[in-house]
Design a protein around this motif. Structure first.
Motif, PDB file in Angstrom:
ATOM      1  N   ILE A 175       0.858  -1.185   0.000  1.00  0.00           N
ATOM      2  CA  ILE A 175       0.000   0.000   0.000  1.00  0.00           C
ATOM      3  C   ILE A 175       0.891   1.231   0.000  1.00  0.00           C
ATOM      4  N   GLY A 176       0.599   2.205  -0.885  1.00  0.00           N
ATOM      5  CA  GLY A 176       1.373   3.438  -0.894  1.00  0.00           C
ATOM      6  C   GLY A 176       1.890   3.758  -2.272  1.00  0.00           C
ATOM      7  N   SER A 177       2.963   4.531  -2.338  1.00  0.00           N
ATOM      8  CA  SER A 177       3.514   4.956  -3.614  1.00  0.00           C
ATOM      9  C   SER A 177       4.509   3.932  -4.124  1.00  0.00           C
ATOM     10  N   GLY A 178       4.838   4.052  -5.381  1.00  0.00           N
ATOM     11  CA  GLY A 178       5.824   3.154  -5.970  1.00  0.00           C
ATOM     12  C   GLY A 178       5.198   2.210  -6.972  1.00  0.00           C
ATOM     13  N   PRO A 179       6.005   1.606  -7.841  1.00  0.00           N
ATOM     14  CA  PRO A 179       5.485   0.690  -8.862  1.00  0.00           C
ATOM     15  C   PRO A 179       4.729  -0.479  -8.249  1.00  0.00           C
ATOM     16  N   GLY A 180       3.528  -0.705  -8.766  1.00  0.00           N
ATOM     17  CA  GLY A 180       2.749  -1.845  -8.321  1.00  0.00           C
ATOM     18  C   GLY A 180       2.069  -1.662  -6.977  1.00  0.00           C
ATOM     19  N   SER A 181       2.157  -0.464  -6.371  1.00  0.00           N
ATOM     20  CA  SER A 181       1.566  -0.260  -5.057  1.00  0.00           C
ATOM     21  C   SER A 181       0.082   0.032  -5.163  1.00  0.00           C
ATOM     22  N   LEU A 182      -0.615  -0.291  -4.093  1.00  0.00           N
ATOM     23  CA  LEU A 182      -2.033  -0.036  -3.980  1.00  0.00           C
ATOM     24  C   LEU A 182      -2.222   1.306  -3.297  1.00  0.00           C
ATOM     25  N   ASP A 183      -2.989   2.204  -3.890  1.00  0.00           N
ATOM     26  CA  ASP A 183      -3.209   3.519  -3.304  1.00  0.00           C
ATOM     27  C   ASP A 183      -3.783   3.381  -1.894  1.00  0.00           C
ATOM     28  N   ALA A 184      -3.270   4.188  -0.969  1.00  0.00           N
ATOM     29  CA  ALA A 184      -3.650   4.058   0.435  1.00  0.00           C
ATOM     30  C   ALA A 184      -5.148   4.242   0.666  1.00  0.00           C
ATOM     31  N   GLU A 185      -5.828   4.965  -0.216  1.00  0.00           N
ATOM     32  CA  GLU A 185      -7.249   5.229  -0.018  1.00  0.00           C
ATOM     33  C   GLU A 185      -8.148   4.307  -0.847  1.00  0.00           C
ATOM     34  N   VAL A 186      -7.547   3.437  -1.628  1.00  0.00           N
ATOM     35  CA  VAL A 186      -8.334   2.553  -2.482  1.00  0.00           C
ATOM     36  C   VAL A 186      -7.893   1.122  -2.214  1.00  0.00           C
ATOM     37  N   PHE A 187      -8.782   0.316  -1.698  1.00  0.00           N
ATOM     38  CA  PHE A 187      -8.420  -1.035  -1.311  1.00  0.00           C
ATOM     39  C   PHE A 187      -8.880  -2.034  -2.354  1.00  0.00           C
ATOM     40  N   ALA A 188      -8.149  -3.114  -2.452  1.00  0.00           N
ATOM     41  CA  ALA A 188      -8.474  -4.158  -3.417  1.00  0.00           C
ATOM     42  C   ALA A 188      -9.706  -4.920  -2.961  1.00  0.00           C
ATOM     43  N   GLU A 189     -10.135  -5.842  -3.806  1.00  0.00           N
ATOM     44  CA  GLU A 189     -11.277  -6.666  -3.454  1.00  0.00           C
ATOM     45  C   GLU A 189     -10.987  -7.443  -2.177  1.00  0.00           C
ATOM     46  N   ASP A 190     -12.072  -7.868  -1.500  1.00  0.00           N
ATOM     47  CA  ASP A 190     -11.927  -8.500  -0.200  1.00  0.00           C
ATOM     48  C   ASP A 190     -11.418  -9.926  -0.282  1.00  0.00           C
ATOM     49  N   SER A 191     -11.363 -10.505  -1.467  1.00  0.00           N
ATOM     50  CA  SER A 191     -10.944 -11.889  -1.589  1.00  0.00           C
ATOM     51  C   SER A 191     -10.267 -12.082  -2.937  1.00  0.00           C
ATOM     52  N   PHE A 192      -9.852 -13.300  -3.200  1.00  0.00           N
ATOM     53  CA  PHE A 192      -9.287 -13.646  -4.500  1.00  0.00           C
ATOM     54  C   PHE A 192      -9.530 -15.129  -4.714  1.00  0.00           C
ATOM     55  N   GLU A 193      -9.555 -15.545  -5.953  1.00  0.00           N
ATOM     56  CA  GLU A 193      -9.832 -16.928  -6.285  1.00  0.00           C
ATOM     57  C   GLU A 193      -8.534 -17.723  -6.395  1.00  0.00           C
ATOM     58  N   PRO A 194      -8.560 -19.034  -6.124  1.00  0.00           N
ATOM     59  CA  PRO A 194      -7.335 -19.846  -6.209  1.00  0.00           C
ATOM     60  C   PRO A 194      -6.672 -19.788  -7.583  1.00  0.00           C
ATOM     61  N   GLU A 195      -7.469 -19.597  -8.642  1.00  0.00           N
ATOM     62  CA  GLU A 195      -6.890 -19.527  -9.985  1.00  0.00           C
ATOM     63  C   GLU A 195      -5.841 -18.428 -10.085  1.00  0.00           C
ATOM     64  N   GLU A 196      -6.043 -17.340  -9.342  1.00  0.00           N
ATOM     65  CA  GLU A 196      -5.066 -16.259  -9.383  1.00  0.00           C
ATOM     66  C   GLU A 196      -3.728 -16.731  -8.826  1.00  0.00           C
ATOM     67  N   PHE A 197      -3.767 -17.461  -7.734  1.00  0.00           N
ATOM     68  CA  PHE A 197      -2.530 -17.949  -7.112  1.00  0.00           C
ATOM     69  C   PHE A 197      -1.803 -18.922  -8.023  1.00  0.00           C
ATOM     70  N   TYR A 198      -2.527 -19.906  -8.554  1.00  0.00           N
ATOM     71  CA  TYR A 198      -1.880 -21.022  -9.237  1.00  0.00           C
ATOM     72  C   TYR A 198      -1.677 -20.802 -10.738  1.00  0.00           C
ATOM     73  N   GLU A 199      -2.516 -19.962 -11.359  1.00  0.00           N
ATOM     74  CA  GLU A 199      -2.447 -19.825 -12.805  1.00  0.00           C
ATOM     75  C   GLU A 199      -2.165 -18.409 -13.294  1.00  0.00           C
ATOM     76  N   ARG A 200      -2.688 -17.392 -12.604  1.00  0.00           N
ATOM     77  CA  ARG A 200      -2.571 -16.018 -13.086  1.00  0.00           C
ATOM     78  C   ARG A 200      -2.087 -15.084 -11.978  1.00  0.00           C
ATOM     79  N   PRO A 201      -0.904 -15.316 -11.419  1.00  0.00           N
ATOM     80  CA  PRO A 201      -0.419 -14.426 -10.361  1.00  0.00           C
ATOM     81  C   PRO A 201      -0.196 -13.017 -10.880  1.00  0.00           C
ATOM     82  N   ARG A 202      -0.543 -12.039 -10.086  1.00  0.00           N
ATOM     83  CA  ARG A 202      -0.375 -10.644 -10.473  1.00  0.00           C
ATOM     84  C   ARG A 202       1.060 -10.198 -10.196  1.00  0.00           C
TER      85      ARG A 202
END
Length: 343
Positions: A127-154
């Motif tokens: 969270i914060g500034s810098g490449p790939g960071s999440l803006d401190a005032e904008v949060f990601a979704e509350d969950s993620f699916e297993p496919e993201e971990f095993y097949e499509r990592p961000r």
């Protein structure tokens, strides 16, 4: 430090110092964490803290106090780590890139494997500034699916997979011969199931039977050199946890020591060891050891055909006195200094 967090309807928010914790679903917990000096630097520190998040998350989701669990016979039982994997979605966020003061968002999901085991997936973002960071005032979704971990990592995420088993000591005076023992109040029927294609059991079966997770040659790797062997004596002052077991994170520290000695044997500098990027690390724990035991560590290095900066090290940890295999490890490494070393 006092903070408030607006939680989703029906969720529960807890504030603990520099961590904000929010339960966002039946099997999901979200944290905002400030990285402190005691959880970064050497890999084992971060590994240990993420392991604590696993215990905290399972306690929250499964209705049992993991830190004080007992089985039906009243014996102390421990949520032991059987398989621990750390995977970087890219080079934007990896274990060595995390430093104190960083703000992290950690989403943790728990999956059921019956009464004796449980699996937890963590997704970590900065969270914060810098490449790939999440803006401190904008949060990601509350969950993620297993496919993201095993097949499509961000590329901006660090992922951790913990597969844990409930165990107790078979004998009060030994760490050898641990037995399965679940707490009487461990609730698991409500947990979602991980698709069979993603089950860690396949990787663990390969580690147990063949002492490797995958055949490196099938992934385009060729041997970098001969097998390298070194030893480590279990240190009562640094390697055991509060109940006298060889600490799960110590396996990472012990493996790192062996990797450093291998690194030096290949003529590389300590600075280049610090600068490496760990892209994928796996440890399958097959046994524990008593204080004073001597461990033999056998490491075999590989590098990818056509890209010498991409390396893989297979490492097996054995009890020297009994030849018992205690752990099977694999480390995929990106060498930032490969061009400099070649000159």
């Amino acid at each position: 430090m006092t903070e408030t967090l607006t939680a989703a309807p029906g969720s529960r928010t807890q504030v603990r110092g520099f961590t904000r914790t929010e339960r966002t679903g039946p099997a999901t917990v979200r944290r905002e964490v400030t990285v402190q000096p005691g959880m970064c630097g050497p890999n084992a520190l971060l590994i240990g803290r993420i392991g604590d998040w696993t215990w905290e998350t399972v306690s929250e989701i499964c209705g049992t106090d993991v830190f004080n669990a007992r089985d039906a016979k009243g014996r102390a039982t421990y949520l032991s780590f059987y398989y621990y994997r750390v995977r970087s979605g890219g080079e934007l966020l990896h274990p060595r890139a995390i430093s104190f003061g960083d703000r992290l968002e950690v989403i943790s999901r728990v999956f059921g494997y019956g009464s004796e085991s449980v699996l937890t997936l963590h997704r970590i973002r900065r969270i914060g500034s810098g490449p790939g960071s999440l803006d401190a005032e904008v949060f990601a979704e509350d969950s993620f699916e297993p496919e993201e971990f095993y097949e499509r990592p961000r590329p901006d995420c660090l992922y951790v997979e913990n597969f844990n088993r409930w165990v107790a000591r078979g004998r009060a005076d030994s760490n050898v011969g641990l037995v399965r023992a679940s707490p009487a109040d461990f609730r698991h029927d409500h947990l979602p199931r991980l698709p069979d294609a993603y089950s860690p059991r396949l990787a663990c079966n390969g580690a147990r039977s063949g002492h490797r997770f995958l055949d490196p040659s099938a992934g385009g790797y060729v041997p970098l050199g001969e097998e390298f062997t070194t030893e480590h004596r279990v240190d009562v002052s640094s390697d055991v946890n509060g109940v006298g077991l060889l600490y799960f994170a110590s396996y990472f520290a012990i493996a790192d020591g062996a990797l450093l000695r291998l690194w030096r044997a290949l003529g590389r500098s300590d600075r280049s060891f610090l600068d490496r990027t760990l892209l994928d690390s796996r440890v399958c724990y097959l046994g524990n050891a008593d204080v004073g035991s001597t461990l033999r560590l056998r490491a075999r290095p590989w590098h990818r055909v056509g890209d010498s900066s991409d390396e893989l090290v297979e490492l097996v940890v054995e009890d020297l006195a009994t030849d018992r295999t205690l752990a099977v490890c694999s480390f995929e490494i990106r060498r930032e200094d490969s061009r400099a070393d070649a000159q």
